[in-house]
Design an enzyme around this catalytic site. Sequence first.
Site, PDB file in Angstrom:
ATOM      1  N   GLY A 127       0.957  -1.133   0.164  1.00 48.16           N
ATOM      2  CA  GLY A 127      -0.070  -0.083  -0.018  1.00 48.16           C
ATOM      3  C   GLY A 127       0.801   1.330   0.242  1.00 48.16           C
ATOM      4  O   GLY A 127       1.010   1.901   1.025  1.00 48.16           O
ATOM      5  N   SER A 129       1.443   3.635  -3.253  1.00 41.88           N
ATOM      6  CA  SER A 129       1.172   4.681  -4.296  1.00 41.88           C
ATOM      7  C   SER A 129      -0.375   5.219  -4.124  1.00 41.88           C
ATOM      8  O   SER A 129      -1.143   4.199  -3.484  1.00 41.88           O
ATOM      9  CB  SER A 129       1.242   4.211  -5.733  1.00 41.88           C
ATOM     10  OG  SER A 129       2.474   3.617  -5.868  1.00 41.88           O
ATOM     11  N   GLU A 243      13.072  -4.351  -2.769  1.00 45.44           N
ATOM     12  CA  GLU A 243      12.178  -4.386  -3.966  1.00 45.44           C
ATOM     13  C   GLU A 243      12.827  -4.588  -5.045  1.00 45.44           C
ATOM     14  O   GLU A 243      12.472  -5.170  -6.104  1.00 45.44           O
ATOM     15  CB  GLU A 243      10.889  -3.488  -3.895  1.00 45.44           C
ATOM     16  CG  GLU A 243       9.974  -3.539  -4.845  1.00 45.44           C
ATOM     17  CD  GLU A 243       8.837  -2.636  -5.008  1.00 45.44           C
ATOM     18  OE1 GLU A 243       8.630  -1.951  -3.708  1.00 45.44           O
ATOM     19  OE2 GLU A 243       7.778  -2.641  -5.776  1.00 45.44           O
ATOM     20  N   GLU A 374      13.446   6.931 -14.215  1.00 44.40           N
ATOM     21  CA  GLU A 374      14.234   7.909 -14.172  1.00 44.40           C
ATOM     22  C   GLU A 374      14.495   8.511 -12.756  1.00 44.40           C
ATOM     23  O   GLU A 374      15.686   9.115 -12.597  1.00 44.40           O
ATOM     24  CB  GLU A 374      13.185   9.252 -14.806  1.00 44.40           C
ATOM     25  CG  GLU A 374      13.060   9.206 -16.376  1.00 44.40           C
ATOM     26  CD  GLU A 374      12.411   7.920 -16.893  1.00 44.40           C
ATOM     27  OE1 GLU A 374      11.624   7.378 -16.109  1.00 44.40           O
ATOM     28  OE2 GLU A 374      12.346   7.786 -18.227  1.00 44.40           O
TER      29      GLU A 374
END
Lengths: 390, 373
Positions: A127, A129, A243, A374
């Site tokens: 949980g 974004s 991650e 980016e």
Amino acid sequence: MRFVLSDQQQQFRQEVAAFVRDEWGTDALGGVAGGSEDDSLDREHAFKRKLAERGWLGIAIPQEYGGAGKTPLEQFLFVEEVTYWGAPHSYIGVGFVAPTLIRFGDEEQKRRFVPPLVRGEIEFCLGYSEADAGSDLAALQTRVVEDGDELVISGAKMYTTNAHRVEYCWLAGRTDPAAPKHKGISLVVVPLDAPGVTIRPLHTAGGERTNQVFFDDVRVPKANLVGEMNRGWYYLAVALDFERFNGFPLGAVRRMFDELVGYVRTEQIDGIALAELPWVQETIGALSARLDATMTLKLQTVWMAERGEIPSTEASMLKVMASDLAQEVARAASEILGPYALLTGDGPGSVARGRFERALRGTVLQRFAGGANEVMKNIIAQRGLGLPRD
Amino acid sequence: MDTPTPALSFDPSEEETLLRASLRQMLADKGAQESAHRFWLDDTDYDRALWRELTTLGLVGMAAPETLGGTDAPCSQLALVSEELGRACAAVPFEMHTLALVLLARLDAGALDQIIAAAARGEQVLTAALNTPALPEGSPARLGISADQRLTGTLPLVLEGAVADVVVVPIEPGGLALVGGGFMRQPVPSLGMNRFATLTFDATPAERLWSDSAAAERQALTLGALLYAARQAGVGDWLLRQTTDYAAGRVQFGRPIGSFQAIQHKLAEMHIALTAGRSLVRHAATRLDDGVDGRLEVARAKAFLDSALWQASKDAHQIHGGVGFMLDHPLHLYFAQSRGAEAAFGGPRAHQRAVGRGLLTASEYQTNRLLGA
């Protein structure tokens, strides 16, 4: 740089492959060309339980928490095998949540969550974004308010993939709206069957289902707060490193590459043998070089983990390369196979069961999911090369 | 009981660490980079003083057998030296000299002891004319040989042809010959410090001949590609560090230009590509030392690094702007060195094609590989 597996390690890979063949099958499209919609939850749970029985689900989790206590290299070998064959494993729960909990959670939390994760009994979704907080994750607004022994959660999370299939949400919420944005965030474990949780499906162009999750005054015990209140951003940064380190296995892209090579080796298009065309050879050769280059970055993160370090910059570098690579393999398939790469599904005339068509769509996601490339490059330049912040 | 060798390691051996440190120090102390300016666009000679220093360090002959003054140095160490030479922009014929030493030792060590020993002592520079095709489709030019072992023909753009004393040349229809003189040497100035020359043979006597050299030639091509790939890795590392330092210090619009995302992204991409490329070439060297064929590993490393270095050398110039384009700044020397290293033993297309051809046309294809072969 040296990477040569021992006989025992080779055997381990074969053992895992044989297990997957017997218990899951090896026809699964999985990975970049597959989607969670295809696989039934029951089947996945059953498979994960069997992995857990072999001690494979939490290979590198310490034994005191129910894991096999083996090395990051062995975990790497296992995950590469399973993802190559398109079979499930616990990549969020065991891959990111458990290592973060082990570092920052209290003993009660570690015992409550890690052993069941390792046994395949529970799983997590992320949980993080929100609609207004993607790359700027620190701008997240989901509120977490203390009320006696409870925390009350209100807000909405976006792209909460697998929320509809798992027990818990690993939630980043705002506990201090008055503080500077990075200093008012906390991490909380939220059971998704709690009253006030609503899950709405979102379907992607890549053939996957993700979710929006609404929290309407959802109450959880304060014991579900991970670490210190308002220090969540720092734990999150570590979870994100995990991650990028654990969330981009190369098995799926290696499989896609092998399928492409296998096809090109034997097939003709317009009566011409693809394997004899120099430009096709160059395309495959360039990809092969990139694939091996990416693998060296993966191995570098594994080696760091073997030394007890948490790869940070290196994990970001891996993420950029792995996500670019996946898209380039799909692209190469479309360059070489032309319209045949676009044929969907499993029907007559389809190439590799529509794997490349699905990959063309599915790989688009990887360059922005899990940290937009980016942003990764900003991290690499700042943390890796010491350049000043923008 | 021996500790088993770890399956995975990025650690250099202690020997490698010492070698790298002492070589890097010497190259800095002796001003290798500063000397390289002399060979800009006129690369028909090499840095002879530096070659003497390398000889003193034992590196000029390191690839030779121990009995002949070398150390039987493994490919990992040879590649390490090339990498450092690239980092320092050293204008010396190490790669070809080393390749020719290995080739001669493989072909016929017993009969060539004197030549090998002299070369190991730095008294003679060796080269091999195995790199003559300019196109991936081409084959090396070969000389005709008469019944009385005289060589005739032309070998264009021989690497180190401008400075080598002894040359190993390919002959028709197959085989190699050793020549120490009696041929015409026309140096061909170029960008890239390759010290090219066109060598013309007119009934030149061959000093030695080998007919059954196909395997040795192939190994030499592989070693050549490895060493120039390693040189690229060193060039790239200098480009990245130099450009990062420049971007951190150069202030425009009230802040270091290295704080702008456009610059950060170019440097991040450079860092990613060079980190991976360096590992590829080091891995390839390790595999050659393991006795594995290693051709595809080397080809991947060369293809990847050549492409990465094209991008890196462009971006380094772009970020430096005018400052880095002045002749008194060393940046252009690295751009040149990289072009030269790419042109040696095949550029990206040739090696991409070799890898692709290897994977697509071999009788069997091994799936589910993790790294290599």
